[in-house]
Structure formats: structure tokens, C-alpha cells
Design a protein around this motif. Structure first.
Motif, PDB file in Angstrom:
ATOM      1  N   SER A   1      -4.388   1.247   6.063  1.00 28.71           N
ATOM      2  CA  SER A   1      -2.985   1.001   6.206  1.00 28.71           C
ATOM      3  C   SER A   1      -2.547   0.765   7.426  1.00 28.71           C
ATOM      4  CB  SER A   1      -2.196   1.978   5.539  1.00 28.71           C
ATOM      5  OG  SER A   1      -2.380   1.758   4.143  1.00 28.71           O
TER       6      SER A   1
ATOM      7  N   THR B   1      -4.512  -3.954  -3.573  1.00 26.04           N
ATOM      8  CA  THR B   1      -3.636  -2.561  -4.111  1.00 26.04           C
ATOM      9  C   THR B   1      -2.981  -2.867  -5.783  1.00 26.04           C
ATOM     10  OG1 THR B   1      -3.027  -2.159  -1.798  1.00 26.04           O
ATOM     11  CG2 THR B   1      -1.794  -1.101  -3.217  1.00 26.04           C
TER      12      THR B   1
ATOM     13  N   ASN C   1      -8.759   5.112   5.079  1.00 26.86           N
ATOM     14  CA  ASN C   1      -7.328   4.741   4.851  1.00 26.86           C
ATOM     15  C   ASN C   1      -7.235   3.485   5.868  1.00 26.86           C
ATOM     16  OD1 ASN C   1      -4.668   4.092   4.685  1.00 26.86           O
ATOM     17  ND2 ASN C   1      -3.741   5.980   5.632  1.00 26.86           N
TER      18      ASN C   1
ATOM     19  N   SER D   1      -8.932  -4.682   1.227  1.00 30.72           N
ATOM     20  CA  SER D   1      -7.560  -5.373   1.464  1.00 30.72           C
ATOM     21  C   SER D   1      -8.020  -6.750   2.270  1.00 30.72           C
ATOM     22  CB  SER D   1      -7.008  -4.605   2.690  1.00 30.72           C
ATOM     23  OG  SER D   1      -5.980  -5.333   3.123  1.00 30.72           O
TER      24      SER D   1
ATOM     25  N   THR E   1      -6.156   0.090   1.526  1.00 33.41           N
ATOM     26  CA  THR E   1      -4.610   0.656   1.864  1.00 33.41           C
ATOM     27  C   THR E   1      -4.765   2.074   1.238  1.00 33.41           C
ATOM     28  OG1 THR E   1      -3.610   0.088  -0.115  1.00 33.41           O
ATOM     29  CG2 THR E   1      -3.636  -1.362   1.543  1.00 33.41           C
ATOM     30  N   GLU E   2      -3.600   2.886   1.713  1.00 33.42           N
ATOM     31  CA  GLU E   2      -3.669   4.225   1.321  1.00 33.42           C
ATOM     32  C   GLU E   2      -3.165   4.273  -0.103  1.00 33.42           C
ATOM     33  OE1 GLU E   2      -0.821   8.290   2.782  1.00 33.42           O
ATOM     34  OE2 GLU E   2      -0.225   6.251   3.513  1.00 33.42           O
TER      35      GLU E   2
ATOM     36  N   GLY F   1       0.807  -1.165  -0.053  1.00 34.99           N
ATOM     37  CA  GLY F   1      -0.090  -0.026  -0.036  1.00 34.99           C
ATOM     38  C   GLY F   1       0.758   1.248   0.138  1.00 34.99           C
ATOM     39  N   SER F   2       2.013   1.255   0.241  1.00 30.57           N
ATOM     40  CA  SER F   2       3.034   2.284   0.396  1.00 30.57           C
ATOM     41  C   SER F   2       3.977   2.678  -0.874  1.00 30.57           C
ATOM     42  CB  SER F   2       3.879   2.531   1.419  1.00 30.57           C
ATOM     43  OG  SER F   2       4.708   1.314   1.667  1.00 30.57           O
TER      44      SER F   2
END
Length: 266
Positions: free
Chosen positions: A146, A75, A144, A187, A117-118, A43-44
Motif C-alpha cells: 500500500s 483489491t 503490504n 496491484s 494492498t493491505e 486497498g483501505s
């Protein structure tokens, strides 16, 4: 090809929610579960990083000769799956996406939530999916998730109830159930805290896309005559980092199969 495994992977424990449904839906199939914790969290990651990770992961799994690969994470499925399919053409790939059509059909309040997720929440691809699948008169709130995903990957939800409730409450904010009646668990980690979500928001319906994905896999295998017709399916588990922590979590979730640590070059 019929006896080859179905490979399922994401960046950690999330795949297990899909594995559970697959074992119910296609009990004869051998499953290969790859928890790529070396690249957690998806997610990042940037779009380019994510595409590279997914392409490399599928190519890595090809040594196990899978007849089908399931990208068991929203994601990358939302952001890069179409590009990955254009790059890799020698194995079919199925992803998991936010079940927005189902949520839009179910809502009575004309207001749905998406927990993801973000990376998924900020993506242009999710916006495109919303435009295609959700009628304009239905409102959408994105959450969000995450921090919740990270907590689940660490196994905190199994041993620290108060902290789990705190993290989920912060992610959702106040008065959610006054305006929203359906939330998608976008997710694959999130089904593992569904009991917490139900306790916090008893009037909200949460949609887990794992059942949808498992049905898609069954239909795909039957349509292309790739389904294994007999025998009890076996589960092989690979993890790319943090084997001890990962093993502890899956054992607490009732998984007894041995876990093999693998070392990646990407």
C-alpha cells in the motif's frame, strides 16, 4: 456492439499497466480508461464500501455503452467481483487476480511472495484463492505494498529515486532473495516500479498479471464475436479527482490523449 469500447477502471494510475497490454493485444479496440481517484485507495476500504464503489462505478460506465468492463485492480477483483457480477448482469466483467498458479509453477525454492494492498493481503478471499491454487508444500510471504501504491499514484517514482527505493525497501524488508525466487505484482500500480524491484532483487522473478488479463480480454471478445476487426483503437481517459496531478503523471509515462475530469455523485 462490436464498435463499442472496452472500459477499464481502477482507483487511479494502475489501469494504465493493463491499458498498455490491451493496446498490444487488441490494437483495434477503442478503450475507455476511467481513473477513479475520488475513491483512491481501494486497498483501505471495507468489504461493503468496496462492493458499493465497484457497483456504482460499473453503473456509471454504462452510459458509455461498453461491451466489456475490466476491473483493473486486484483489491476489488479478489474481494468483491463475484458479488458485483451477481448484481450487474447486463455487461460482462473481467477482473485481475494475483497470478498464484503461475508463481507456484515457476518457483524453484518452493517459496513465493505476494505484493498487494493491505486490503487484499488481509482478505479472506485471498486466503481462499491461495488454498485453491498453491500446493501446500509451497511457502508464501505477503508484502503490504500500500505505501508503494500511494507513492506511485502521487508520481513520486518518476522524480524521486531515493525515496522510491526507501519505500520499496521498507515494504520488502531484508534478505528476501535468500528465500524467495518469485513474487507476484498483485496491484496494477506495481509494474511501474519494476525497474526498482529488479535493481533491489535481481535474482527474483516478478510476475505482472497485465499480460494475462489482456489475453483473457482478446479470447473473450473473439469467443463471443465481439472483437473489432479493423481500425486503430482510440483511448478516451476520464478522471474523477485530481486531474492536474494525474495528467502530469500520465504525460510523464508517454500518454498523450486528453484527460477529461468527471464529477461523481457516489
Amino acid at each position: 456492439m462490436t464498435n463499442n469500447p472496452v472500459a477499464v477502471f481502477d482507483s487511479g494510475i494502475g489501469s494504465l499497466s493493463i491499458i498498455r497490454e490491451l493496446r498490444r493485444e487488441v490494437p483495434n479496440e477503442d478503450l475507455l480508461y476511467f481513473a477513479d481517484r475520488a475513491h483512491f485507495p481501494y486497498g483501505s476500504k471495507s468489504h461493503g464500501e468496496l462492493r458499493e464503489i465497484i457497483v456504482n462505478s460499473v453503473n456509471y460506465l454504462m452510459r458509455y455503452k461498453p461491451k466489456l468492463v475490466v476491473v483493473a485492480s486486484n483489491t476489488p477483483s479478489v474481494q468483491v467481483l463475484d458479488e458485483v457480477r451477481r448484481t450487474i448482469t447486463d455487461v460482462p466483467i473481467i477482473g485481475v487476480r494475483p497470478p498464484l498458479k503461475e508463481a507456484a509453477r515457476m518457483t524453484k525454492k518452493k517459496h513465493i511472495g505476494i505484493m498487494a494492498t493491505e486490503g487484499t493481503i488481509r482478505s479472506r478471499e485471498l486466503e481462499n484463492q491461495i488454498r485453491k491454487e498453491v500446493p501446500q508444500h509451497i511457502l508464501i510471504t505477503k508484502f503490504n505494498a500500500s505505501p508503494i501504491v500511494e507513492l506511485i499514484e502521487q508520481g513520486v517514482h518518476l522524480e524521486n529515486e531515493r525515496r522510491t527505493f526507501d519505500v520499496i525497501s521498507r515494504a520488502l524488508g531484508d534478505d528476501v532473495d535468500e528465500k524467495i525466487d518469485v513474487i507476484t505484482l498483485s496491484s496494477t500500480h506495481l509494474p511501474f516500479v519494476k525497474s526498482y524491484l529488479n535493481a533491489l532483487l535481481p535474482t527474483v522473478r516478478f510476475i505482472d498479471p497485465a499480460q494475462i488479463v489482456a489475453r483473457d480480454v482478446r479470447k473473450f471478445l473473439n469467443f463471443y464475436r465481439m472483437a473489432k476487426k479493423s481500425g486503430n483503437g482510440k483511448l478516451q481517459i476520464l478522471v474523477s479527482d485530481g486531474k492536474h496531478e494525474f495528467e502530469k503523471s500520465v504525460r510523464a509515462m508517454g500518454v498523450r490523449e486528453p484527460v477529461q475530469e468527471v464529477f461523481l455523485t457516489f
